[in-house]
Design a protein around this motif. Structure first.
Motif, short mmCIF file in Angstrom:
data_model
loop_
_atom_site.label_atom_id
_atom_site.label_comp_id
_atom_site.label_asym_id
_atom_site.label_seq_id
_atom_site.Cartn_x
_atom_site.Cartn_y
_atom_site.Cartn_z
N LEU A 151 36.77 49.33 38.39
CA LEU A 151 37.21 50.41 39.27
C LEU A 151 36.07 50.86 40.18
O LEU A 151 36.28 51.09 41.38
N LEU A 152 34.87 50.97 39.62
CA LEU A 152 33.72 51.34 40.43
C LEU A 152 33.39 50.25 41.45
O LEU A 152 32.91 50.55 42.55
N LEU A 153 33.66 49.01 41.11
CA LEU A 153 33.47 47.92 42.06
C LEU A 153 34.43 48.09 43.24
O LEU A 153 34.04 47.94 44.41
N ALA A 154 35.70 48.42 42.95
CA ALA A 154 36.67 48.66 44.02
C ALA A 154 36.22 49.82 44.89
O ALA A 154 36.33 49.78 46.12
N ARG A 155 35.71 50.88 44.28
CA ARG A 155 35.20 52.04 45.03
C ARG A 155 34.05 51.62 45.93
O ARG A 155 33.96 52.04 47.09
N ALA A 156 33.13 50.80 45.39
CA ALA A 156 31.96 50.38 46.16
C ALA A 156 32.34 49.52 47.36
O ALA A 156 31.66 49.53 48.38
N LEU A 157 33.43 48.77 47.22
CA LEU A 157 33.82 47.81 48.26
C LEU A 157 34.78 48.40 49.29
O LEU A 157 35.12 47.73 50.26
N VAL A 158 35.19 49.65 49.11
CA VAL A 158 36.26 50.21 49.94
C VAL A 158 35.85 50.29 51.41
O VAL A 158 36.70 50.25 52.30
N HIS A 159 34.56 50.39 51.68
CA HIS A 159 34.07 50.46 53.06
C HIS A 159 33.80 49.08 53.66
O HIS A 159 33.46 49.00 54.84
N GLY A 160 33.90 48.01 52.84
CA GLY A 160 33.48 46.71 53.33
C GLY A 160 31.98 46.69 53.59
O GLY A 160 31.53 46.36 54.70
N PRO A 161 31.15 47.05 52.59
CA PRO A 161 29.71 47.23 52.82
C PRO A 161 28.99 45.91 53.12
O PRO A 161 29.46 44.83 52.78
N LEU A 185 32.03 39.44 40.99
CA LEU A 185 30.80 39.48 41.78
C LEU A 185 30.59 38.16 42.51
O LEU A 185 30.12 38.14 43.66
N ARG A 186 30.95 37.06 41.89
CA ARG A 186 30.84 35.76 42.55
C ARG A 186 31.77 35.70 43.76
O ARG A 186 31.42 35.14 44.81
N ARG A 187 32.95 36.31 43.63
CA ARG A 187 33.89 36.35 44.74
C ARG A 187 33.31 37.15 45.91
O ARG A 187 33.45 36.76 47.07
N PHE A 188 32.63 38.26 45.61
CA PHE A 188 31.99 39.05 46.65
C PHE A 188 30.92 38.24 47.38
O PHE A 188 30.83 38.27 48.61
N CYS A 189 30.11 37.48 46.63
CA CYS A 189 29.06 36.67 47.25
C CYS A 189 29.65 35.61 48.17
O CYS A 189 29.00 35.20 49.14
N GLY A 190 30.85 35.18 47.90
CA GLY A 190 31.46 34.15 48.72
C GLY A 190 31.68 34.58 50.16
O GLY A 190 31.85 33.74 51.04
N ALA A 191 31.63 35.88 50.40
CA ALA A 191 31.79 36.39 51.76
C ALA A 191 30.47 36.44 52.51
O ALA A 191 30.41 36.92 53.63
N GLY A 192 29.39 35.97 51.87
CA GLY A 192 28.09 35.91 52.52
C GLY A 192 27.35 37.22 52.59
O GLY A 192 26.45 37.40 53.39
#
Length: 257
Positions: A151-161, A185-192
């Motif tokens: 849930l905190l990961l979703a919160r952190a990503l809400v802005h598209g940081p 986290l691996r999925r997040f890294c895939g966006a560069g």
């Protein structure tokens, strides 16, 4: 992206960092590894401006090239996840409210915070992205530790940081929850995007991490490509134990020799 130059920092009355220097460029994915008390969490609190360095000649802490940082801009550029943040949420905050609060840099929702319909829908999308669809009304206290972390990961990503910074992201999770978190986290890294992880467990260092920094007692002891830093010699010296390291498919494992 982040530049520490001769930074000294205290936590309460204890000096944790002394003339510490480290530079991390945008787009890098870095793991900061060290034993408990090494100064890992202090580094992240300096970046998030929870604490400030000692003001002294020849010392500087720059974020995105600037010493003075607008906190609202910082929150939209960098997503933070930590145990302290998890502990700050009240038990009766709904899951969807946790994610929405990320838009405002707040801990939970308050009467004066009024999200737009677009923000609410985007928050629902973020819940789906961390495999928590259908749980938007679940109270924070009713979630497992693994669900809270996602849930905190979703919160952190809400802005598209532009960057994600995590303080021991899998700490306290069971095996299944830990693997789920690392997969996200691996999925997040895939966006560069950039990523900084602090940990003292090398099995939390996902294959996408390409640089490792070792710190001990507030000092940098090694810094470089993962394959050159995660060695039996380096980690044995870091933890003062006879440790053996192996690697398979980008994942590292450690055992006592």
């Amino acid at each position: 992206m982040i530049e520490f130059s001769n930074v000294t920092a205290f936590q309460q009355q204890t000096r944790v960092l002394n003339r510490f220097s480290l530079t991390i460029s945008e787009g890098e994915r870095v793991a900061i590894l060290g034993p408990n008390g090494a100064g890992k969490s202090t580094l992240l609190k300096l970046i998030s401006r929870e604490i400030y360095p000692v003001d002294q000649e020849g010392s500087a802490l720059k974020l995105f090239g600037c010493e003075r940082v607008n906190l609202w801009q910082l929150r939209s550029q960098i997503g933070f996840i930590s145990q302290d943040l998890q502990d700050d949420y009240t038990p009766y905050t709904r899951a969807l409210e946790v994610v929405i609060s990320g838009f405002f840099g707040a801990i939970g929702m308050h009467g004066h915070l009024q999200p737009s319909p677009e923000q609410v829908e985007h928050a629902r999308d973020m819940l789906r992205s961390v495999d928590m669809e259908g749980m938007e009304d679940r109270m924070f206290q009713r979630l497992s530790t693994g669900q809270k972390r996602r849930l905190l990961l979703a919160r952190a990503l809400v802005h598209g940081p532009r960057a994600l910074i995590l303080d021991e992201p899998a700490n306290g999770l069971d095996m299944g929850s830990s693997l789920t978190m690392l997969s996200l986290l691996r999925r997040f890294c895939g966006a560069g995007r950039s990523m900084i992880i602090t940990t003292h467990h090398i099995d939390e260092i996902i294959p996408e991490i390409d640089r490792v920094v070792l710190i001990k007692a507030g000092e940098l002891v090694a810094d470089g490509p993962k394959s050159e830093v995660l060695t039996s010699q380096h980690l044995s010296e870091l933890y003062q134990a006879d440790l053996q390291i192996s690697q398979q498919d980008g994942w590292y494992r450690c055992w006592h020799g």
